[in-house]
Design a protein around this motif. Structure first.
Motif, PDB file in Angstrom:
ATOM      1  N   ARG A 101      77.245 -49.262  64.530  1.00 13.92           N
ATOM      2  CA  ARG A 101      76.596 -50.778  64.228  1.00 13.92           C
ATOM      3  C   ARG A 101      77.592 -51.545  63.970  1.00 13.92           C
ATOM      4  O   ARG A 101      78.732 -51.202  63.508  1.00 13.92           O
ATOM      5  CB  ARG A 101      75.861 -50.360  62.966  1.00 13.92           C
ATOM      6  N   ARG A 102      77.507 -52.873  64.181  1.00 11.48           N
ATOM      7  CA  ARG A 102      78.526 -53.899  63.893  1.00 11.48           C
ATOM      8  C   ARG A 102      79.303 -53.612  62.567  1.00 11.48           C
ATOM      9  O   ARG A 102      80.448 -53.753  62.648  1.00 11.48           O
ATOM     10  CB  ARG A 102      78.266 -55.186  64.227  1.00 11.48           C
ATOM     11  N   GLN A 130      82.397 -56.452  74.346  1.00  9.78           N
ATOM     12  CA  GLN A 130      81.222 -56.032  73.618  1.00  9.78           C
ATOM     13  C   GLN A 130      80.324 -57.131  73.767  1.00  9.78           C
ATOM     14  O   GLN A 130      80.392 -58.611  73.735  1.00  9.78           O
ATOM     15  CB  GLN A 130      81.775 -55.988  72.126  1.00  9.78           C
ATOM     16  N   GLY A 132      77.930 -58.485  71.500  1.00 12.06           N
ATOM     17  CA  GLY A 132      77.805 -58.667  70.123  1.00 12.06           C
ATOM     18  C   GLY A 132      76.473 -59.534  69.671  1.00 12.06           C
ATOM     19  O   GLY A 132      75.879 -59.261  68.433  1.00 12.06           O
ATOM     20  N   PRO A 161      76.864 -52.524  70.667  1.00 14.72           N
ATOM     21  CA  PRO A 161      76.316 -51.677  69.209  1.00 14.72           C
ATOM     22  C   PRO A 161      75.122 -51.287  69.279  1.00 14.72           C
ATOM     23  O   PRO A 161      73.999 -52.011  69.740  1.00 14.72           O
ATOM     24  CB  PRO A 161      76.787 -52.828  68.421  1.00 14.72           C
TER      25      PRO A 161
END
Length: 525
Positions: A101-102, A130, A132, A161
């Motif tokens: 998780r971010r 990534q 995001g 993520p």
């Protein structure tokens, strides 16, 4: 609305991806949701390293990027070795992984599969980005495919993520056009032609960057009356051609022919030591006056040359063929002399080299037009020094570049899936097989026409020879081999064991078999 995971798979399909090699995990469930009902086929490996090796073999055999889908953390670290092999051999593969998780990244909170900085671990090896947010899916996919199509090919990594994968995501825009490959200017072609027209004894050095252009290369060679030295990743492009020299430029015989040239044209070859100086003894002829063509500007800057040309090999070959004057001379005689001297030199290097090469040539005779996918094993090393394959792009292995053991089974599976109906031979040693035995089950699941040809000398003999050559005690080179017949039975593979005799191997390979099988070669040394 569909999720990021679902749109990601849609985006891959829109970019021509037909197959993904993966192992599902709790961190990639949302991406697997996208595979349901998708035209993209999923092939289950047994280890993440195998996933990426499959993507590598698929890419080499198909000419398109291979795609691997792995979990966060250990899934990606397991794939790194295969990504290193792809990087060293300029093979375009896309590895997509999860990441935590971010809000947890870099905080050391003890999440499952946590790494301090996953992307930072990957970036020294290959480009990584990534996704995001939902808005970045198409952008990052465009970046990944453009990166694989620009300059020297190689691996690319995307991480997603776990809290981004389930986000709602609007339909993606159409894929951006891929960047055009660099093309030589008319002035560069004219300059190269002028240099070649002034030369009487041209030699061409062809590397993996020339693959796919065998007919054009043969036409250029004939026009220049030039022998063509093929590195390992170029073998098979000019099978049986009188100007072909399928011999390593590490050999004295090949180097002597290169030294006798008054102009050298290098096409898509990086001049790496595993091709050009396998024995690390130096002494390669001075080629600073050569013409060198490569996609990668960094590669062109690494060796002094008279004329560096950043261009795709195929277009350059076609333009140059039209620009140079036709020559007549002793090119075929020079090539024949180099071939003969190279084969003779194998015996001088090691009396066991010719018998090992004879086994590879028996494979070619018994299974014409096959893809031979090699691991790091003795007959592969011998054939890398001298071997003329009969299928363009049909000879590749891990005994160059990165040199990863265990490459063969996964890469053979990927190659077989890329070329349906084409026989594939995975040539691997008993030691290398123990690095990745699980991938044989994938071949069984997929009913692939792969022959796993196991060179069983019950040792890491190539390494043992190196230890003896260094006057040190041989330690750790005799791991007990698998009992091949019961292992083959455990994999549901038909099994044959033969002595190290080319005629007997030819017979075994010629027997009909519907699906994968194993043939053991009992090595006498």
């Amino acid at each position: 609305m569909k999720t990021v995971g679902e749109r990601l798979v849609e985006g891959l399909a829109a970019r021509g991806v037909e197959m993904i090699f993966g192992i599902p995990g709790v961190h990639t469930v949302e991406m697997y949701r996208g595979l349901s009902g998708s035209p993209v086929r999923h092939v289950t490996a047994r280890h993440e390293q195998g996933c990426a090796f499959m993507a590598d073999g698929y890419a080499r055999a198909s000419g398109k990027p291979g795609v691997a889908l792995v979990i966060t953390g250990p899934g990606l670290t397991n794939a790194l070795t295969a990504m290193g092999q792809a990087r060293e051999d300029s093979v375009p593969i896309l590895v997509i992984s999860g990441v935590n998780r971010r809000g947890s990244l870099g905080r050391g909170m003890g999440y499952l599969h946590e790494l301090p900085d996953q992307a930072a671990m990957v970036r020294p090896l290959c480009p990584s980005r990534q996704i995001g947010s939902a808005e970045e899916v198409g952008v990052v996919l465009d970046w990944a495919f453009a990166t694989m199509a620009t300059g020297r090919p190689g691996p690319v990594h995307i991480e997603v993520p776990t809290d981004v994968m389930p986000l709602p995501c609007a339909a993606l825009p159409p894929p951006a056009p891929l960047p055009a490959r660099p093309v030589a200017s008319s002035a560069e072609v004219a300059q190269a032609a002028a240099l070649l027209d002034r030369a009487a004894r041209v030699v061409i050095l062809a590397g993996g960057g020339a693959r796919g252009h065998g007919a054009a290369l043969a036409a250029l060679a004939a026009r220049l009356d030039a022998p063509v030295v093929q590195t390992v990743n170029a073998r098979g492009m000019m099978h049986g051609h009188p100007l072909a020299v399928p011999a390593s430029p590490s050999l004295d015989a090949t180097r002597a022919m290169i030294a006798g040239a008054d102009q050298v044209l290098a096409l898509g070859t990086e001049f790496g030591p595993t091709d050009y100086d396998m024995y690390m003894r130096g002494g390669f002829p001075d080629t600073s006056a050569m013409i060198r063509v490569d996609l990668c500007a960094d590669q062109l800057a690494r060796h002094p040359v008279a004329l560096p040309v950043r261009a795709e090999a195929g277009a350059f070959i076609a333009a140059l063929t039209a620009a140079v004057a036709a020559k007549t001379g002793d090119g075929a005689a020079r090539a024949a002399a180099a071939r003969q001297a190279a084969r003779t030199e194998l015996s001088a290097l090691d009396m066991l080299m010719p018998p090992r090469l004879a086994m590879v040539e028996a494979v070619r005779a018994a299974v014409p037009g096959a893809l031979i996918v090699g691991d790091s094993t003795q007959p592969v090393y011998a054939a890398n020094l001298y071997y003329d394959h009969d299928r363009p792009g049909g000879w590749f292995n891990a005994a160059t570049g990165f040199g990863a053991l265990g490459y063969g089974p996964g890469a053979a599976v990927g190659a077989a899936l890329a070329c349906p109906g084409v026989p594939v031979v995975c040539l691997i040693g008993d030691g290398g097989l123990q690095f990745s035995p699980g991938e044989l089950r994938t071949a069984v699941d997929e009913r692939l026409p792969v022959t796993f040809l196991v060179w069983n000398n019950a040792a890491f003999n190539e390494i043992a020879d190196a230890m003896r050559g260094a006057n040190t005690e041989v330690i750790g080179c005799s791991p007990s081999p698998l009992k091949m017949e019961p292992f083959a039975a455990a994999c549901d593979l038909p099994f044959t064991s033969v002595p190290q005799e080319p005629e007997v191997l030819h017979w075994a390979l010629s027997q009909p078999c519907d699906g994968p099988r194993m043939i053991e070669v009992r090595v006498r040394e």
